[in-house]
Design a protein around this motif. Structure first.
Motif, PDB file in Angstrom:
ATOM      1  N   PRO A  66       0.806  -1.234   0.000  1.00  0.00           N
ATOM      2  CA  PRO A  66       0.000   0.000   0.000  1.00  0.00           C
ATOM      3  C   PRO A  66       0.832   1.272   0.000  1.00  0.00           C
ATOM      4  CG  PRO A  66      -0.063  -1.047   2.162  1.00  0.00           C
ATOM      5  CD  PRO A  66       0.642  -1.996   1.253  1.00  0.00           C
ATOM      6  N   VAL A  67       2.153   1.154   0.124  1.00  0.00           N
ATOM      7  CA  VAL A  67       2.997   2.342   0.181  1.00  0.00           C
ATOM      8  C   VAL A  67       2.902   3.165  -1.101  1.00  0.00           C
ATOM      9  CG1 VAL A  67       5.114   1.324  -0.781  1.00  0.00           C
ATOM     10  CG2 VAL A  67       5.279   3.128   0.941  1.00  0.00           C
ATOM     11  N   PHE A  68       2.521   2.532  -2.231  1.00  0.00           N
ATOM     12  CA  PHE A  68       2.468   3.262  -3.488  1.00  0.00           C
ATOM     13  C   PHE A  68       1.408   4.355  -3.491  1.00  0.00           C
ATOM     14  CE2 PHE A  68       4.663  -0.624  -4.666  1.00  0.00           C
ATOM     15  CZ  PHE A  68       5.710  -0.128  -5.407  1.00  0.00           C
ATOM     16  N   ASP A  69       0.481   4.306  -2.555  1.00  0.00           N
ATOM     17  CA  ASP A  69      -0.523   5.365  -2.484  1.00  0.00           C
ATOM     18  C   ASP A  69       0.058   6.685  -2.018  1.00  0.00           C
ATOM     19  OD1 ASP A  69      -2.966   3.935  -3.250  1.00  0.00           O
ATOM     20  OD2 ASP A  69      -2.604   2.762  -1.448  1.00  0.00           O
ATOM     21  N   THR A  70       1.279   6.649  -1.476  1.00  0.00           N
ATOM     22  CA  THR A  70       1.932   7.906  -1.086  1.00  0.00           C
ATOM     23  C   THR A  70       3.268   8.082  -1.799  1.00  0.00           C
ATOM     24  OG1 THR A  70       2.790   6.808   0.907  1.00  0.00           O
ATOM     25  CG2 THR A  70       0.785   8.129   1.146  1.00  0.00           C
ATOM     26  N   PHE A  71       3.446   7.402  -2.917  1.00  0.00           N
ATOM     27  CA  PHE A  71       4.589   7.669  -3.789  1.00  0.00           C
ATOM     28  C   PHE A  71       4.375   9.000  -4.511  1.00  0.00           C
ATOM     29  CE2 PHE A  71       7.616   4.142  -5.200  1.00  0.00           C
ATOM     30  CZ  PHE A  71       7.635   3.536  -3.956  1.00  0.00           C
ATOM     31  N   LEU A  72       5.466   9.703  -4.747  1.00  0.00           N
ATOM     32  CA  LEU A  72       5.453  10.862  -5.626  1.00  0.00           C
ATOM     33  C   LEU A  72       5.832  10.418  -7.032  1.00  0.00           C
ATOM     34  CD1 LEU A  72       7.234  13.558  -3.409  1.00  0.00           C
ATOM     35  CD2 LEU A  72       4.821  12.878  -3.419  1.00  0.00           C
ATOM     36  N   ALA A  73       5.728  11.332  -7.973  1.00  0.00           N
ATOM     37  CA  ALA A  73       6.065  11.002  -9.356  1.00  0.00           C
ATOM     38  C   ALA A  73       7.532  10.633  -9.515  1.00  0.00           C
ATOM     39  CB  ALA A  73       5.712  12.169 -10.279  1.00  0.00           C
ATOM     40  N   ASN A  74       8.397  11.118  -8.616  1.00  0.00           N
ATOM     41  CA  ASN A  74       9.825  10.788  -8.695  1.00  0.00           C
ATOM     42  C   ASN A  74      10.175   9.551  -7.875  1.00  0.00           C
ATOM     43  OD1 ASN A  74       9.816  11.650  -6.039  1.00  0.00           O
ATOM     44  ND2 ASN A  74      11.129  13.421  -6.376  1.00  0.00           N
ATOM     45  N   ASP A  75       9.149   8.836  -7.402  1.00  0.00           N
ATOM     46  CA  ASP A  75       9.289   7.586  -6.648  1.00  0.00           C
ATOM     47  C   ASP A  75       9.796   7.767  -5.228  1.00  0.00           C
ATOM     48  OD1 ASP A  75       8.299   6.141  -8.758  1.00  0.00           O
ATOM     49  OD2 ASP A  75      10.238   5.456  -9.479  1.00  0.00           O
ATOM     50  N   SER A  76       9.874   8.997  -4.742  1.00  0.00           N
ATOM     51  CA  SER A  76      10.100   9.177  -3.309  1.00  0.00           C
ATOM     52  C   SER A  76       8.765   9.021  -2.587  1.00  0.00           C
ATOM     53  CB  SER A  76      10.737  10.540  -3.022  1.00  0.00           C
ATOM     54  OG  SER A  76       9.894  11.584  -3.468  1.00  0.00           O
ATOM     55  N   ILE A  77       8.821   8.888  -1.268  1.00  0.00           N
ATOM     56  CA  ILE A  77       7.647   8.492  -0.501  1.00  0.00           C
ATOM     57  C   ILE A  77       7.352   9.529   0.572  1.00  0.00           C
ATOM     58  CG2 ILE A  77       6.615   6.672   0.920  1.00  0.00           C
ATOM     59  CD1 ILE A  77       8.724   4.751  -0.313  1.00  0.00           C
ATOM     60  N   VAL A  78       6.075   9.921   0.659  1.00  0.00           N
ATOM     61  CA  VAL A  78       5.596  10.721   1.780  1.00  0.00           C
ATOM     62  C   VAL A  78       4.701   9.821   2.631  1.00  0.00           C
ATOM     63  CG1 VAL A  78       5.778  12.909   0.547  1.00  0.00           C
ATOM     64  CG2 VAL A  78       3.648  11.609   0.414  1.00  0.00           C
ATOM     65  N   ALA A  79       4.174  10.357   3.706  1.00  0.00           N
ATOM     66  CA  ALA A  79       3.393   9.509   4.609  1.00  0.00           C
ATOM     67  C   ALA A  79       2.222  10.271   5.202  1.00  0.00           C
ATOM     68  CB  ALA A  79       4.288   8.969   5.725  1.00  0.00           C
ATOM     69  N   THR A  80       1.185   9.516   5.528  1.00  0.00           N
ATOM     70  CA  THR A  80       0.087  10.005   6.357  1.00  0.00           C
ATOM     71  C   THR A  80       0.082   9.176   7.635  1.00  0.00           C
ATOM     72  OG1 THR A  80      -1.601   8.452   5.547  1.00  0.00           O
ATOM     73  CG2 THR A  80      -1.216  10.457   4.240  1.00  0.00           C
ATOM     74  N   ASP A  81      -0.928   9.366   8.474  1.00  0.00           N
ATOM     75  CA  ASP A  81      -0.982   8.555   9.693  1.00  0.00           C
ATOM     76  C   ASP A  81      -1.378   7.111   9.398  1.00  0.00           C
ATOM     77  OD1 ASP A  81      -3.552   9.216   8.934  1.00  0.00           O
ATOM     78  OD2 ASP A  81      -4.298   9.493  10.981  1.00  0.00           O
ATOM     79  N   VAL A  82      -1.824   6.822   8.161  1.00  0.00           N
ATOM     80  CA  VAL A  82      -2.246   5.471   7.794  1.00  0.00           C
ATOM     81  C   VAL A  82      -1.337   4.864   6.733  1.00  0.00           C
ATOM     82  CG1 VAL A  82      -4.130   4.102   6.804  1.00  0.00           C
ATOM     83  CG2 VAL A  82      -4.654   5.977   8.373  1.00  0.00           C
ATOM     84  N   LEU A  83      -0.911   5.679   5.771  1.00  0.00           N
ATOM     85  CA  LEU A  83      -0.191   5.180   4.605  1.00  0.00           C
ATOM     86  C   LEU A  83       1.237   5.705   4.566  1.00  0.00           C
ATOM     87  CD1 LEU A  83      -3.025   5.797   2.004  1.00  0.00           C
ATOM     88  CD2 LEU A  83      -2.316   3.566   2.895  1.00  0.00           C
TER      89      LEU A  83
END
Length: 466
Positions: A66-83
């Motif tokens: 499920p981490v891909f739901d917070t991927f950016l277009a450059n494939d770096s990752i941001v986060a929420t409290d769930v994802l």
């Protein structure tokens, strides 16, 4: 079966159907199936399975984080409290009703997926599921179904250009015969491939910007229309690659000039009747259609977080370039954000629709359609009045006249769009809290990713991402 959620073990009869399909595909020389979805940033993501494993995929899905739901277009990752964490797994379930053999990728078939949790619940960040449920609610509450189509514009570049530069593969003026001749073989192969895949094409033509073309396809229900948009882009890219060309669907291929749009065409229907035609309101609309348009108009600033979700989108959303950057509507007015299309006398009952113009192909098509429909339904529920239409270019209005007409510039930055979305309870509710928070986090992440870059560098950063 495509109108219901997948279940562990497969829906009744689906595993047997997948096994039979797998055998048929193998007999046609198909070795693998692409399982496709679009993430929050608008990037197409895939897994593939051998054809012999299609039945297993229909029964138990295919794993993906499920981490891909917070991927950016450059494939770096941001986060929420769930994802955004490395924990967890999802199951990708192919929609067998939408499976297509890829004419331009010999040996491959393609299917869109729905995503569910390991516990068998719909994944709250699955845009396809959100769109399907939005459409179902419209039918249940209002007796309304929709027809939709997404225009696709793209830039054709030379495959032998240096590095990641864009060098137009064709010359000649906008809409020019020269371009059609120069891309003739590739374009003919594209039409043949789409026909083989069951995609009905209305138009294919050169467009305004350097190396730019546009294709228009037939309208379908919104989920199928979003699926079709993903499939058509996959096909365009594959056909171009076989001709030594490179394509970009990015909102802006260069820092200056006209960009690539992905306009949404949408019409609401009840009992086989188009609510955008044959009514007593303006231009043949019914009063319900007017209120639907008014709802979309009212939510446009927040909608741009879904319909124009990339920093590169702002390079396209410029005045007097037919991008629709003002909160205004008009009949056949291509500078208004909302264009009421009436169709020609004799076919208005079939052809009348609403075109939403501040949309590009960085958008996740499922989220864009779900959000536009939710906005329109909010207007319909409140019987929202549609304001005065505009004609011509809204950029000509002075501040006082624009204010009197209710014409406002849409958010000038992605950060402003994200804040407008965060404050829009209707759109956030339509997506649900998990997905809404992911949208906000990803948009903010994209803003930070391009901090300090000029227009040319922003365009270059996203040029080959979409």
């Amino acid at each position: 079966m495509s109108d219901s959620d997948p279940v562990p073990g497969g829906r009744p009869g689906e595993v047997e159907r997948a096994a039979a399909l797998g055998g048929e595909l193998s007999g046609q020389g198909v070795h693998g199936v692409v399982l496709a979805y679009v993430d929050t940033a608008g990037i197409g993501r895939v897994k593939t399975v051998p054809t012999a494993k299609l039945a297993a995929a229909a029964a138990w899905g295919v794993g993906m984080s499920p981490v891909f739901d917070t991927f950016l277009a450059n494939d770096s990752i941001v986060a929420t409290d769930v994802l955004g964490s490395p924990d967890g797994d999802l199951r990708l379930y192919p929609d067998l009703d939408r499976l297509a053999v890829l004419a331009a990728q010999p040996g491959w078939a393609w299917a869109p997926v729905d995503r569910i949790t390991q516990e068998g619940e719909p994944h709250p960040a699955c845009g396809r599921t959100v769109l399907r449920r939005t459409v179902a609610r419209a039918a249940e509450r209002y007796g309304i179904v929709f027809k939709a189509a997404i225009e696709i514009e793209w830039a054709v570049g030379r495959g032998d250009a240096a590095g990641d530069d864009f060098v137009p593969a064709v010359s000649g003026p906008a809409y020019g015969a020269i371009r059609q001749v120069e891309l003739s073989d590739c374009a003919a192969d594209l039409l043949a491939a789409l026909a083989a895949q069951g995609v009905d094409v209305d138009q294919l033509h050169p467009e305004y910007a350097a190396g730019q073309f546009e294709i228009s396809v037939g309208a379908l229900d919104p989920v199928a229309a979003a699926d079709r948009s993903v499939l058509v882009r996959q096909t365009i890219r594959a056909v171009a690659g076989r001709h030594g060309l490179r394509v970009s669907f990015a909102p802006a291929v260069l820092g200056q000039g006209v960009g690539n749009g992905g306009h949404i065409h949408l019409s609401a229907w009840r009992d086989g009747r188009n609510l955008h035609a044959g009514g007593t309101a303006r231009y043949g609309m019914t009063t319900e259609a007017e209120s639907f348009v008014a709802g979309v108009l009212d939510h446009l600033p927040a909608l741009t977080a879904m319909t124009a979700p990339s920093p590169a989108s702002r390079l396209r959303l410029r005045p007097s370039q037919w991008a629709g950057i003002f909160t205004a509507w008009g009949r056949e007015t291509r500078e208004a954000a909302l264009r009421v299309v009436t169709g020609t006398t004799g076919e208005r009952g079939r052809a009348a629709n609403l075109e939403v113009k501040p949309v590009d192909l960085a958008a996740n098509p499922y989220l864009a359609l779900a959000s536009v429909i939710a906005a329109g339904l909010d207007g319909l529920a409140s019987s929202a009045p549609l304001p005065e239409e505009i004609t011509g270019d809204p950029a000509r209005f002075g501040a006082d006249e624009a204010a009197a007409r209710g014409v406002r510039r849409l958010p000038g930055s992605l950060a402003e769009s994200a804040e407008a979305f965060r404050a829009d309870d209707v759109l956030r509710t339509a997506l649900g809290p998990v997905l809404a928070d992911a949208v906000t986090a990803v948009r903010r992440g994209e803003v930070e990713a391009v901090d300090g870059l000029d227009d040319d560098r922003v365009a270059a950063a996203y040029r080959w991402k979409y």
